[in-house]
Motif scaffolding. Sequence first.
Motif, PDB file in Angstrom:
ATOM      1  N   ALA A 281       1.006   4.152  -2.603  1.00  0.00           N
ATOM      2  CA  ALA A 281       0.457   5.603  -2.391  1.00  0.00           C
ATOM      3  C   ALA A 281       1.448   6.550  -2.886  1.00  0.00           C
ATOM      4  CB  ALA A 281       0.584   5.642  -0.996  1.00  0.00           C
TER       5      ALA A 281
ATOM      6  N   GLU B  71      -3.362   6.559   0.905  1.00  0.00           N
ATOM      7  CA  GLU B  71      -3.028   5.278   1.524  1.00  0.00           C
ATOM      8  C   GLU B  71      -2.588   4.165   0.749  1.00  0.00           C
ATOM      9  OE1 GLU B  71      -5.477   4.018   4.910  1.00  0.00           O
ATOM     10  OE2 GLU B  71      -5.088   5.867   6.048  1.00  0.00           O
ATOM     11  N   GLY B  72      -3.038   4.108  -0.794  1.00  0.00           N
ATOM     12  CA  GLY B  72      -2.724   3.018  -1.600  1.00  0.00           C
ATOM     13  C   GLY B  72      -3.494   1.923  -1.286  1.00  0.00           C
TER      14      GLY B  72
ATOM     15  N   ARG C  76      -1.275  -1.343  12.509  1.00  0.00           N
ATOM     16  CA  ARG C  76      -1.267  -0.006  13.229  1.00  0.00           C
ATOM     17  C   ARG C  76      -0.178   1.009  12.805  1.00  0.00           C
ATOM     18  NH1 ARG C  76      -2.655   3.729  12.886  1.00  0.00           N
ATOM     19  NH2 ARG C  76      -4.017   5.200  14.064  1.00  0.00           N
TER      20      ARG C  76
ATOM     21  N   ARG D   5      -5.718   7.037  -3.147  1.00  0.00           N
ATOM     22  CA  ARG D   5      -4.186   7.951  -3.558  1.00  0.00           C
ATOM     23  C   ARG D   5      -3.423   8.139  -2.360  1.00  0.00           C
ATOM     24  NH1 ARG D   5      -2.990  13.267  -4.444  1.00  0.00           N
ATOM     25  NH2 ARG D   5      -4.822  14.073  -3.750  1.00  0.00           N
TER      26      ARG D   5
ATOM     27  N   ASN E 122      -2.999  19.050   6.011  1.00  0.00           N
ATOM     28  CA  ASN E 122      -3.198  18.756   4.330  1.00  0.00           C
ATOM     29  C   ASN E 122      -4.380  19.641   3.870  1.00  0.00           C
ATOM     30  OD1 ASN E 122      -3.939  17.317   1.858  1.00  0.00           O
ATOM     31  ND2 ASN E 122      -2.550  15.864   2.234  1.00  0.00           N
TER      32      ASN E 122
ATOM     33  N   ILE F  20       2.498   5.368   6.866  1.00  0.00           N
ATOM     34  CA  ILE F  20       1.590   5.707   5.653  1.00  0.00           C
ATOM     35  C   ILE F  20       1.217   7.267   6.036  1.00  0.00           C
ATOM     36  CG2 ILE F  20      -0.292   5.495   3.770  1.00  0.00           C
ATOM     37  CD1 ILE F  20       0.387   2.585   4.191  1.00  0.00           C
ATOM     38  N   GLU F  21       0.726   7.427   7.153  1.00  0.00           N
ATOM     39  CA  GLU F  21      -0.123   8.896   7.329  1.00  0.00           C
ATOM     40  C   GLU F  21       0.974   9.737   7.323  1.00  0.00           C
ATOM     41  OE1 GLU F  21      -4.032   7.279   9.636  1.00  0.00           O
ATOM     42  OE2 GLU F  21      -2.449   8.231  10.660  1.00  0.00           O
TER      43      GLU F  21
ATOM     44  N   ASN G 255      -0.001   1.849   9.366  1.00  0.00           N
ATOM     45  CA  ASN G 255      -1.007   3.026   8.857  1.00  0.00           C
ATOM     46  C   ASN G 255      -0.327   4.403   9.176  1.00  0.00           C
ATOM     47  OD1 ASN G 255      -2.825   1.126   8.147  1.00  0.00           O
ATOM     48  ND2 ASN G 255      -4.044   1.385   9.819  1.00  0.00           N
TER      49      ASN G 255
ATOM     50  N   ALA H 124       0.762  -1.160   0.125  1.00  0.00           N
ATOM     51  CA  ALA H 124       0.074  -0.066   0.136  1.00  0.00           C
ATOM     52  C   ALA H 124       1.094   1.329   0.120  1.00  0.00           C
ATOM     53  CB  ALA H 124      -0.960  -0.005   1.322  1.00  0.00           C
TER      54      ALA H 124
ATOM     55  N   PHE I  34       1.261  12.175   4.193  1.00  0.00           N
ATOM     56  CA  PHE I  34       0.163  13.122   3.702  1.00  0.00           C
ATOM     57  C   PHE I  34      -0.317  13.943   4.979  1.00  0.00           C
ATOM     58  CE2 PHE I  34      -2.033   9.200   4.378  1.00  0.00           C
ATOM     59  CZ  PHE I  34      -3.216   9.681   5.002  1.00  0.00           C
ATOM     60  N   MET I  35      -0.175  13.531   6.181  1.00  0.00           N
ATOM     61  CA  MET I  35      -0.870  14.139   7.279  1.00  0.00           C
ATOM     62  C   MET I  35      -0.371  15.425   7.400  1.00  0.00           C
ATOM     63  SD  MET I  35      -3.339  12.507   8.415  1.00  0.00           S
ATOM     64  CE  MET I  35      -4.150  11.493   9.688  1.00  0.00           C
TER      65      MET I  35
END
Lengths: 228, 408
Positions: free
Chosen positions: A65, B303-304, A116, B301, B64, A122-123, A119, A61, A126-127
Motif C-alpha cells: 500500500a 490496503e495493499g 485487527r 491501493r 479522505n 494500515i488505515e 488493519n 499488505a 489513508f483515513m
Amino acid sequence: MPTLTVTRSSGGRSKPVPMTYVDPSQLVIDTPPALEGSGLNAPFLMDVLSAMLAHERGGAALYRAVAARSLNPVLQRQYRHFGEETVEHVSILEMLVANAGGDPMYVSPSARATERAGNSVIETTFMCSGSIDLMTAELVMLEAVILAEVKDHSNWSMLSQLVPKLPESLRTSFADATARVEQQEEEHLSWAKDMRSKMITLQIQSGAMQKAGVAAEEMMAKIKSLFD
Amino acid sequence: MDFNPLDQPGIAPDEQLRSWRELAVDPIPPEGGDPYTRCRVILMNGIEVESIMFSHQFSRHIDNLELKRDLALSRRIEQQQQKTVNWLLPGQNSVLETTIGYEQVAVDLTAWLARNEPDPQLRMALDFALLEDFDHLYRYANLYELANGRYAARLTDHLTEIMPGRPTIAHHRHPYDSIRPHYETHSVHPLSRMHVMTIVAAEQQTMNYYMNTGPAFIEAIARELYQEIGMVEEEHVSHYESLLDPVDSWLCNWVYHEYNEAYLYHSMMLQETDPKVKALWELHLNMELGQLRVACQYLERLEGRDPAELLPPSLPEVPVTFQENKRYVREVLAATVDLRTDGTGYSPVEDLADDHRYFTYNRKANLGGTPSEQVISMNVSAQGRDYRDQTDGEHPIVDLRQPAGARN
C-alpha cells in the motif's frame, strides 16, 4: 507462492473462543505431532506462530500500500524491497509452521487480534489524509512502517530465543530461519527509524516548508526530491 | 457456467447516472402477478438501503477526500437504484398489504437461506428467527381480515402457508439474549457470509419499515401490533448482525457489500418472470459490477490487498431463489417451536430456570395485554375463527391448531 490473504478458499481454519464461532469442518483442535511429548504448551506456541504469520501478511499488505502511494522514489523503492522480503518471511513462517506439524492456514485468536491491530495501522495511512499535508502523509506512512516493524522485530527476537527450548527435530530449521530473518528485520526497523529522523530534520531545516499553505505541486516536488 | 464478477467490467459508476424519466418505472401489478416478483422487489430494496447506510457510516469515519467523493458517487447511484426498485411497488397496495409482502419475504427468504446454509450454527440462527417471522405473517394476515375484510392468501397466492409459528407473545426476550457468536472471517464459507449479509439487510429493512409506517394507521390494534412486531424486528437485526465477524476492515466490507449485491441481482435476474423487471435486474447487475470494480481498486491501493485473494473465484452456482418452503417450515416448526435464545445459545423453554431473565423481560413486556394475541381474539370474535391458509394439512403442533392454544 505464500498465502497473503487467508480465506476459506485457501484453506482457512480457526479455533472457537467465546464470541467466535467456527464451522466444524474448519476447526483446529489437534496438537501438532512434532510437538507431542515436547513438554511445551503446543497449542499456545501454534497460536503465537499464527499471530506472527498474520503480522507478516499484514506487513506485506502495508508495504504494498505505501509503495503505491508514496510520492518519493527512494521511499517507494525501499518499501517495494522490504515488501518483497516480507513476502519471503511469510513463506519462511509457513514452512516453519508446516514443519512443526501445524497448518499455515490456521488463524489463531491472537492472529485475529494481530490482524485487527494491523488493519488499524494500515488505515492510519489513508483515513486521515484530508486533515494532513502531503509531507505529513509521507511521515504517517513511514510511522505505520515503524510501528509494524517494532512488533516484527520483537516477534523474530522472541522466536530466536525460543529455539533452544524447541524439540531437537525443529531446532535447525527454526535457528536457520531466525538467523536469516532477524538480520533483515533489524535492517527494516533501523532504516525506518533513521529515515523518519532524516525526514523530520530535513523538514525542520527547510525554509520552503515553513510557510503554511504551501502549494500542493510545490510540496509534491519537494517530497519527490527530498533525498536528492 | 462460472460467473466471476471480477472478470466483468460492468458499467463505470460515472456513467450510471439516470434521469428522472429513467427512474420513473412502471409498478408491478397490485394483484395477480407473481408474488415472488414482489418479494424480489422488497428484498432488493432492503439490500440497496443497507448499502446506502453502510456507505454513509463509512464516510463518517474517514477523512479522505478522494475516497469520500467516490463513496458519494457510488451512494448516489445506489440511491437511484433503491428508488427504481422500491418504486416498482404499486401505490394501490396499502401499507398492510406491503407488510404481508415483507413477511412473505422473511419466511421464504429465510427458509431458502437456511436450507442452503452450509454451516449448522448459522442455519440454526436462521431457523430460529424463521419461526418468528412466520408467526408475524399470521398476525398481520388476521389484522388484514379484521381491518379490510380481505384474505392475505390473495397476496401470497398460497405459496406461503399462513398459520401460527412460534407465537409472537413469546418473542419478547432480554436484549442480552439477542447476541450470537459470530462466524470467523478466514474460515467462513463465502456463501455463509453472503447469507448473513443478505438476511441482515432484509431484516433491517423490515425493522425500518415498521418503525416508519406503524403510526400510519388509525385503528389502535394496528398501531399497537406494528409497535410490538417492530420491537421483535429490532431483536432480529441484533441477532443477525451479531453473526458478522467484526474483524474485517471498512474497505473489505465495502467490497463484500458490492460483491453480495452483484450476486443477488444476478440471482434475481435468473429467476424473474416479469420481463420488464428482469431487464432492471440485469441493468443493476451491470451497475454493481462497475461499483465493485471501484471498491476493489481502493482495497488494492489503500490496503495493499488483492481482491482476487479475498473473494471466491466465482459466484455460487445456486442463485438465491424465492420458492415454496412449506415442508421445511413445518419441519422446523415441529422441531424447534419451543426454543428460546439463552445467552449466546438456545434452550427449550422448559429448561429455562424460573428466574431466567427471559421470563422477567417477557412478563414485563406483556403486562396488561399483548397486541399480537388481541388481534387474533378480535378476529375470532368477528369471524368466528382465526384466519389461516394451511394448504398442506393440519398444524404440526397440536397446541397451535386452535388460536386459544397459543402458548407463552
